[in-house]
Design an enzyme around this catalytic site. Structure first.
Site, short mmCIF file in Angstrom:
data_model
loop_
_atom_site.label_atom_id
_atom_site.label_comp_id
_atom_site.label_asym_id
_atom_site.label_seq_id
_atom_site.Cartn_x
_atom_site.Cartn_y
_atom_site.Cartn_z
N GLY A 139 -5.46 4.90 0.65
CA GLY A 139 -4.33 5.74 0.98
C GLY A 139 -3.67 5.26 2.24
N GLY A 171 0.80 -1.22 0.00
CA GLY A 171 0.00 0.00 0.00
C GLY A 171 0.83 1.27 0.00
N SER A 172 0.37 2.25 0.76
CA SER A 172 0.96 3.59 0.72
C SER A 172 2.39 3.67 1.23
CB SER A 172 0.08 4.56 1.51
OG SER A 172 -1.17 4.72 0.87
N THR A 173 2.88 2.60 1.85
CA THR A 173 4.27 2.62 2.29
C THR A 173 5.23 2.64 1.09
OG1 THR A 173 4.32 0.20 2.44
CG2 THR A 173 3.77 1.42 4.45
#
Length: 587
Positions: free
Chosen positions: A586, A303-305
């Site tokens: 997000g 994901g957003s990482t």
């Protein structure tokens, strides 16, 4: 002429003839006996010993597993194993009236062992034609002495070693365990079994038919102790990370979790913990799922990482500068029937705000403006899609899809961490490279005096600029719960929908936080992954970031890493706030 009379021998001569023959035979036998017992006695000794000499294996001590400070993680302790010779026992004469015989001996043995006589007799009967049988393995010396004091025919003891794990469940997924035969089954014990196992020795005895030792002959081969292995793990940090991860899993009723701490400069794994865990000293209730070293085996979409690496690729392309601004209006981006959304319309934002707001639209627009393989090349150079290579059994390589021709939606989703999969260790490796000025060193589970040669995968200035942007996520964004008094922290949250049988599950999540500290000169990189939190909180900033804060704070102080916040701000900790939006694509 009478034939009988012609061959007749007088009685006295016949007697002398027979006597002479007997005397001659006696002298021959006596001479031969004298020769064998006096002149060539070694021959008889050898023939006797061939039938009575037994060679016994001298067990070798398995090497110890130690943490980086010399604390034992796995040691071998001497124990005794009781063995029997059923064949010798059943050769005994049986007379119940005189109290002798196999049944009597078995009854005495059952009494001293504390087991059922019938059960023990059935075991002896099933093995009556064998000369070896285990009775009880790896017991303390006082128990072995009590059994041997009964002097049961054919019963003896032999020395063995039993593995003990002082850290218990805290380090079980790293260290692993051995079976009763001292063979590695999981973790380091399995991966480096050949180095740990020693070389057994051999010694010979002369024994009687009951297996009793008459005399020792000597040691034919001396045993060799196995090699000690010194890991990079710091047991102090391991305990700290394990305690906090277990508490978080309990609090949020999560299915599982993992966390990894890396030394940014050397690539050493300082801590690697998982939930659920198991106690290697007591495996009576062991569940296979507990054995999984999830930090290296379990895969998830990050994901957003991954957004900091999308920004790194953009800056490396030369098309963008750190002052670049991206228009994310109207807050969504359509690809046919597929729509990418932000939590709100953020309008025109810079890279730092893209990370703070975790804008999927912003990351997608940046990625689509780059050459189609730019994001893929960035992820590949960071080790995504390849095994980390620490030698652990079952280590996953992750998934980094490659297409001859990329669809715009595939490039977009890759930019914010969907469509690929990583392990916790792989994600920590990527953040370690970013924190180390873009220089990626090999990850290792062994203590290093000097860092191995690595590779510059992100230009030093760009890596420093991105880390500075990530500080904004912790100071003003969704990562506030990761703040540490006295230290500057840089990181990124992630909240990812889990993949189910029919696609993404919109009520199951993976909460992530990846970060580095101190941000001014990073020394440690850490990733926290919590799988399927079932409480009211499930965002990475709510569930994973607080674990990062508590563990990283303890790690920094334990390792005497000096604070880097200005004096007046060192005791300030902003209180974490709940995320005001409900969009999980997000951060």
């Amino acid at each position: 002429m009478n034939i009988e009379n012609s061959v007749h021998i007088p009685g006295k001569w016949r007697f002398r003839f027979v006597y002479g023959i007997a005397l001659l035979l006696f002298l021959v036998a006596g001479g031969r006996l004298f020769y064998l017992t006096v002149v060539d006695k070694a021959f008889l000794q050898n023939q006797g010993e061939i039938r009575a000499v037994r060679t016994e294996v001298i067990p070798a001590t398995r090497g110890m597993i130690l943490d980086r400070r010399g604390e034992p993680l796995a040691v071998s302790t001497p124990t005794w194993t009781i063995i029997a010779n059923p064949k010798a026992l059943w050769k005994l004469s049986s007379d119940p009236l005189l109290g002798i015989g196999p049944e009597v001996e078995i009854a005495r043995l059952a009494s001293v062992m504390g087991v059922g006589r019938t059960w023990l007799q059935e075991r002896f009967e099933a093995n009556k034609n064998r000369s070896f049988m285990y009775l009880r393995r790896q017991i303390p010396p006082h128990e072995a002495d009590a059994i041997m004091a009964a002097n049961v025919v054919g019963v003896s003891k032999t020395k063995e070693y039993k593995r003990f794990y002082p850290a218990g469940e805290v380090a079980s997924h790293v260290v692993g365990f051995t079976n009763i035969d001292d063979k590695g089954q999981e973790g380091i014990e399995l991966a480096y079994d050949k180095a740990l196992v020693g070389q057994p020795g051999r010694r010979s005895y002369v024994k009687d038919l009951s297996g009793n030792i008459i005399r020792g002959i000597g040691v034919e081969e001396t045993e060799r102790v196995g090699e000690n292995i010194e890991l990079s793990i710091d047991l102090r940090l391991q305990y700290l990370a394990y305690r906090e991860l277990k508490a978080a899993v309990t609090e949020h009723r999560a299915t599982s979790a993992s966390a990894v701490i890396l030394d940014v400069k050397t690539g050493e794994i300082l801590a690697m913990v998982n939930q659920p865990s198991y106690n290697p000293n007591d495996r009576s209730q062991l569940d296979y799922e507990q054995l999984r070293n999830r930090a290296v085996i379990d895969l998830f979409e990050p994901g957003s990482t991954m957004k900091p690496f999308t920004i790194s690729a953009a800056l490396m392309s030369g098309q963008y500068s750190t002052e670049a601004r991206i228009n994310t209006a109207p807050g969504y981006l359509r690809f046919g029937r597929f729509t990418i959304r932000d939590a709100a319309n953020y309008g025109v934002i810079d890279f730092e705000k893209l990370l703070i707001k975790s804008s999927n639209v912003g990351a997608s627009k940046v990625a689509l403006s780059l050459p189609q393989d730019a994001i893929w090349n960035m992820d590949y150079e960071l080790g995504i899609g390849s095994p980390v290579g620490i030698g652990f059994p079952g280590e996953a390589s992750g998934v980094l899809p490659s297409h001859p021709k990329w669809h715009p939606s595939e490039i977009a989703t890759l930019s914010y961490g969907y469509g690929l999969s990583v392990s916790t260790l792989q994600l920590a490796q990527a953040y370690m490279a970013l924190a180390n000025g873009g220089y990626r060193v090999p990850v290792t589970i062994f203590k290093q005096d000097v860092a191995a040669e690595g590779k510059q995968v992100i230009p030093h200035k760009i890596a420093k600029d991105v880390v500075k942007m990530m500080e904004g996520v912790v100071q003003r964004g969704s990562g506030k719960a990761a703040q540490i008094p006295g230290y500057r922290v840089a990181g990124k949250t992630g909240t990812v929908h889990k993949v189910g049988a029919k696609g993404y599950e919109y009520d199951q999540y993976i909460a992530l936080f990846a970060g580095v500290a101190p941000a001014s000169n990073p020394r440690l990189a850490m990733v926290v992954m919590i799988n399927d939190p079932k409480g009211r909180e499930y965002y990475g900033g709510e569930v994973a970031a607080p674990v990062f804060s508590r563990v990283m704070e303890g790690a920094l102080t334990t390792l005497n890493i000096y604070p880097d916040l200005p004096e007046g701000l060192r005791e300030v900790r902003l209180q974490p706030k709940k995320a005001p939006y409900q969009v999980v694509q997000g951060g």
